[in-house]
Design an enzyme around this catalytic site. Structure first.
Site, PDB file in Angstrom:
ATOM      1  CB  VAL A  16       2.523   3.402   4.707  1.00  0.00           C
ATOM      2  CG1 VAL A  16       1.964   4.793   4.977  1.00  0.00           C
ATOM      3  CG2 VAL A  16       3.921   3.484   4.152  1.00  0.00           C
ATOM      4  CB  VAL A  17      -1.082   2.267   9.135  1.00  0.00           C
ATOM      5  CG1 VAL A  17      -2.576   2.228   9.428  1.00  0.00           C
ATOM      6  CG2 VAL A  17      -0.498   0.858   9.076  1.00  0.00           C
ATOM      7  CB  ILE A  18      -2.407   7.018   5.819  1.00  0.00           C
ATOM      8  CG1 ILE A  18      -0.929   6.979   5.373  1.00  0.00           C
ATOM      9  CG2 ILE A  18      -2.942   8.455   5.830  1.00  0.00           C
ATOM     10  CD1 ILE A  18      -0.681   7.514   3.985  1.00  0.00           C
ATOM     11  CD1 TRP A  31      -2.195  -2.169   1.354  1.00  0.00           C
ATOM     12  CD2 TRP A  31      -3.404  -0.403   0.724  1.00  0.00           C
ATOM     13  NE1 TRP A  31      -3.462  -2.599   1.129  1.00  0.00           N
ATOM     14  CE2 TRP A  31      -4.239  -1.535   0.742  1.00  0.00           C
ATOM     15  CE3 TRP A  31      -3.943   0.830   0.359  1.00  0.00           C
ATOM     16  CZ2 TRP A  31      -5.588  -1.477   0.410  1.00  0.00           C
ATOM     17  CZ3 TRP A  31      -5.283   0.886   0.037  1.00  0.00           C
ATOM     18  CH2 TRP A  31      -6.092  -0.249   0.057  1.00  0.00           C
ATOM     19  CB  SER A  82       0.959  -2.458   7.572  1.00  0.00           C
ATOM     20  OG  SER A  82       1.625  -1.494   6.791  1.00  0.00           O
ATOM     21  CG  HIS A 137      -8.831   0.024   8.725  1.00  0.00           C
ATOM     22  ND1 HIS A 137      -7.717   0.425   8.029  1.00  0.00           N
ATOM     23  CD2 HIS A 137      -8.963  -1.299   8.512  1.00  0.00           C
ATOM     24  CE1 HIS A 137      -7.189  -0.621   7.424  1.00  0.00           C
ATOM     25  NE2 HIS A 137      -7.922  -1.681   7.691  1.00  0.00           N
ATOM     26  CD  GLU A 161      -2.004  -8.493   4.982  1.00  0.00           C
ATOM     27  OE1 GLU A 161      -3.197  -8.628   5.320  1.00  0.00           O
ATOM     28  OE2 GLU A 161      -1.516  -7.396   4.618  1.00  0.00           O
TER      29      GLU A 161
END
Length: 161
Positions: A81-83, A26, A58, A89, A60
């Site tokens: 990356v997590v936005i 992602w 992420s 979520h 996984e």
């Protein structure tokens, strides 16, 4: 800025370490910067043949890190990356990834470099991705931390004299 006060780590004699880099897919531009920084750091440390694996996202990262930790790797680097969006979520994924990667390290004794960006905006992620004009290079930092920890573990595993 979160990068202030970061230690300067001196890592030597680590060219023979087996290192794996796991990268989510992602946010391609950010991930390209993180992976480039990680590979550059490994090259600078004399580790020229790391394993590079891609996973969908992420979330996984922990399961793949756990499998690799059981396959003889000295260090693993997890990049993602997590936005933040408009739903919970972000919190669920960020917490799950962080706890999962920490658990891998604690359960296996294999250091996992944490290169997962948890940002409010894409601009914040780009600023930490090691791209031209970025203020930070979290891929590079994650490798340095993981390899330095692996080198420390190697030292404490040697017989005491």
């Amino acid at each position: 800025m979160s990068g202030k006060g970061a230690p300067e780590l001196s890592v030597r004699n680590c060219g023979d370490l087996r290192v794996a880099v796991i990268a989510a897919q992602w946010h391609e531009k950010v991930m390209d910067g993180l992976v480039d920084g990680a590979l550059r750091a490994l090259h600078e440390l004399g580790i020229d043949e790391p394993t590079l694996l891609r996973v969908p996202g992420s979330f996984e990262l922990p399961v793949v890190a756990k499998v690799l930790a059981g396959r003889g790797y000295d260090a693993i680097v997890a990049l993602g990356v997590v936005i933040r969006g408009g739903t919970p979520h972000f919190e669920y994924v960020s917490q799950g990834v962080t706890l999962g990667l920490t658990q891998v390290t604690v359960d296996t004794g294999v250091p996992v470099g944490f290169g997962v960006l948890t940002c409010d905006t894409e601009e914040q992620a780009l600023d930490r991705a090691g791209l031209e004009g970025s203020n930070e290079d979290k891929g590079h930092e994650a490798v340095t931390a993981a390899v330095a920890t692996a080198a420390t573990l190697r030292t404490v595993s040697e017989p005491w004299r």
